[in-house]
Design a protein around this motif. Structure first.
Motif, mmCIF file in Angstrom:
data_model
loop_
_atom_site.group_PDB
_atom_site.id
_atom_site.type_symbol
_atom_site.label_atom_id
_atom_site.label_comp_id
_atom_site.label_asym_id
_atom_site.label_seq_id
_atom_site.Cartn_x
_atom_site.Cartn_y
_atom_site.Cartn_z
ATOM 1 N N LEU A 128 40.770 -6.524 16.012
ATOM 2 C CA LEU A 128 40.101 -7.809 15.761
ATOM 3 C C LEU A 128 39.200 -8.138 16.937
ATOM 4 C CD1 LEU A 128 43.092 -10.025 14.629
ATOM 5 C CD2 LEU A 128 41.093 -9.504 13.230
ATOM 6 N N SER A 129 37.926 -8.365 16.646
ATOM 7 C CA SER A 129 37.009 -8.758 17.715
ATOM 8 C C SER A 129 36.741 -10.263 17.603
ATOM 9 C CB SER A 129 35.701 -7.981 17.594
ATOM 10 O OG SER A 129 34.939 -8.502 16.518
ATOM 11 N N ARG A 130 36.032 -10.787 18.591
ATOM 12 C CA ARG A 130 35.662 -12.206 18.562
ATOM 13 C C ARG A 130 34.894 -12.535 17.298
ATOM 14 N NH1 ARG A 130 34.798 -12.336 24.901
ATOM 15 N NH2 ARG A 130 33.924 -10.289 24.520
ATOM 16 N N LYS A 131 33.930 -11.666 16.974
ATOM 17 C CA LYS A 131 33.090 -11.971 15.800
ATOM 18 C C LYS A 131 33.858 -11.862 14.492
ATOM 19 C CE LYS A 131 28.956 -10.512 17.775
ATOM 20 N NZ LYS A 131 28.293 -9.233 17.811
ATOM 21 N N ASP A 132 34.848 -10.973 14.441
ATOM 22 C CA ASP A 132 35.688 -10.909 13.232
ATOM 23 C C ASP A 132 36.331 -12.280 12.998
ATOM 24 O OD1 ASP A 132 35.222 -8.176 12.895
ATOM 25 O OD2 ASP A 132 36.957 -7.616 14.119
ATOM 26 N N LEU A 133 36.818 -12.883 14.087
ATOM 27 C CA LEU A 133 37.511 -14.167 13.958
ATOM 28 C C LEU A 133 36.520 -15.297 13.676
ATOM 29 C CD1 LEU A 133 40.161 -13.677 16.784
ATOM 30 C CD2 LEU A 133 40.554 -13.613 14.327
ATOM 31 N N MET A 188 40.689 -7.793 9.523
ATOM 32 C CA MET A 188 40.558 -6.851 10.662
ATOM 33 C C MET A 188 39.791 -5.589 10.253
ATOM 34 S SD MET A 188 44.428 -5.371 10.688
ATOM 35 C CE MET A 188 44.953 -4.147 9.475
ATOM 36 N N THR A 189 39.277 -4.879 11.237
ATOM 37 C CA THR A 189 38.799 -3.508 11.011
ATOM 38 C C THR A 189 40.045 -2.644 11.011
ATOM 39 O OG1 THR A 189 36.756 -3.968 12.193
ATOM 40 C CG2 THR A 189 37.354 -1.657 11.923
ATOM 41 N N ARG A 190 40.179 -1.796 9.987
ATOM 42 C CA ARG A 190 41.471 -1.127 9.828
ATOM 43 C C ARG A 190 41.406 0.388 10.019
ATOM 44 N NH1 ARG A 190 43.985 -3.206 5.962
ATOM 45 N NH2 ARG A 190 42.665 -5.052 5.841
HETATM 46 P P1 ADP Z 1 32.170 -8.472 18.712
HETATM 47 O O1 ADP Z 1 32.263 -8.299 17.216
HETATM 48 O O2 ADP Z 1 32.918 -9.679 19.193
HETATM 49 O O3 ADP Z 1 30.784 -8.374 19.236
HETATM 50 P P2 ADP Z 1 32.794 -5.646 19.064
HETATM 51 O O4 ADP Z 1 31.358 -5.258 19.244
HETATM 52 O O5 ADP Z 1 33.828 -4.974 19.901
HETATM 53 O O6 ADP Z 1 32.984 -7.210 19.321
HETATM 54 O O7 ADP Z 1 33.196 -5.427 17.545
HETATM 55 C C1 ADP Z 1 32.252 -5.178 16.524
HETATM 56 C C2 ADP Z 1 33.009 -4.748 15.259
HETATM 57 O O8 ADP Z 1 33.626 -3.495 15.501
HETATM 58 C C3 ADP Z 1 34.102 -5.709 14.825
HETATM 59 O O9 ADP Z 1 34.109 -5.826 13.417
HETATM 60 C C4 ADP Z 1 35.392 -5.049 15.321
HETATM 61 O O10 ADP Z 1 36.498 -5.276 14.456
HETATM 62 C C5 ADP Z 1 35.021 -3.582 15.294
HETATM 63 N N1 ADP Z 1 35.681 -2.853 16.377
HETATM 64 C C6 ADP Z 1 35.927 -3.265 17.632
HETATM 65 N N2 ADP Z 1 36.575 -2.322 18.355
HETATM 66 C C7 ADP Z 1 36.745 -1.272 17.535
HETATM 67 C C8 ADP Z 1 37.340 0.018 17.660
HETATM 68 N N3 ADP Z 1 37.900 0.425 18.802
HETATM 69 N N4 ADP Z 1 37.329 0.840 16.576
HETATM 70 C C9 ADP Z 1 36.765 0.436 15.425
HETATM 71 N N5 ADP Z 1 36.196 -0.740 15.232
HETATM 72 C C10 ADP Z 1 36.182 -1.608 16.265
#
Ligand code: ADP
Length: 219
Positions: free
Chosen positions: A131-136, A155-157
């Motif tokens: 779960l990233s910030r933008k997901d939430l 979540m990204t799964r």
């Molecule tokens: P943000 O979305 O807050 O900018 P990220 O760039 O890390 O943060 O995340 C972008 C997208 O990628 C989100 O949908 C997140 O769930 C997904 N993501 C983040 N880390 C991973 C990872 N290690 N493997 C696969 N997907 C990821």
């Protein structure tokens, strides 16, 4: 963290070590005995300095020949050391929540733990999502009741999670962050049951490694 690696990384050259490098540059190959003579010191006194200079890559030693200057430039030594860094020397503590936790509670966890990425596990504590910030934020845009939406919905799964392992090279993990355009990777130990989350590797960890290396570079 591996103490020996830290020892190699954090090289602050003393005046005496600078002098040794100069002597070897001018006279190498030269024996430890001869270097000691030139400095009016004993061979035993010089031993730790020679060990540090050899480990750090400034000098090389050949049996029955002596020490010689490797001639490596600052950027060559920098790259050599950077290529040795492992993920587990720089990883942070992972923040993990279970997949049926609500989006609301996940947001609270993100603030409380002060992280940008949460890892989601199943009942067996194996990685199932990220779960990233933008997901939430995205989940907040709708009018849903955030306390009743479990994180596994948004979540990204797995199997779409990019991971790294403790013994991986830091540079390879950094490459994954760039290629996938993400902020962090779960550090995992894979087993037959799945992937156990043992760490978190983020852009901040990599920035720290670079700054540490650059500050310790003395050529
Ligand atoms: P943000 O979305 O807050 O900018 P990220 O760039 O890390 O943060 O995340 C972008 C997208 O990628 C989100 O949908 C997140 O769930 C997904 N993501 C983040 N880390 C991973 C990872 N290690 N493997 C696969 N997907 C990821």
């Amino acid at each position: 963290m591996s103490q020996s690696l830290i020892g190699v990384k954090r090289v602050e050259l003393s005046n005496r070590q600078e002098q040794i490098i100069q002597i070897v540059k001018d006279n190498g190959p030269i024996t430890g005995e001869n270097i000691a003579d030139q400095l009016n010191l004993t061979r035993a006194t010089l031993r730790p300095d020679l060990a540090i200079l050899t480990m750090a890559g400034y000098l090389d030693a050949r049996p029955r020949v002596g020490y010689f200057f490797t001639g490596k430039t600052g950027s060559e030594l920098f790259t050599e050391r950077l290529k040795k860094f492992k993920v587990d020397e720089y990883q942070s503590r992972p923040i993990v929540i279970e997949e049926d936790v609500s989006v609301y509670d996940a947001i609270c966890a993100m603030f409380l733990e002060d992280v940008g990425t949460l890892f989601v596990t199943n009942k067996n504590s194996m990685l199932v999502g990220v779960l990233s910030r933008k997901d939430l934020l995205r989940a907040c845009i709708g009018n849903q009741d955030l306390t009743s939406v479990p994180v596994h919905i948004i979540m990204t799964r797995m199997p779409n999670i990019t991971v790294c392992e403790p013994e991986d090279l830091l540079l390879d993990a950094a490459q994954k962050l760039i290629e996938k355009q993400i902020d962090g990777l779960p550090v995992v130990n894979p087993s037959e049951e799945g992937m156990e989350v043992v760490g978190r590797l983020t852009k901040t960890n990599i920035t720290k490694a670079l700054v540490e290396l650059a500050r310790d570079q003395h050529l």
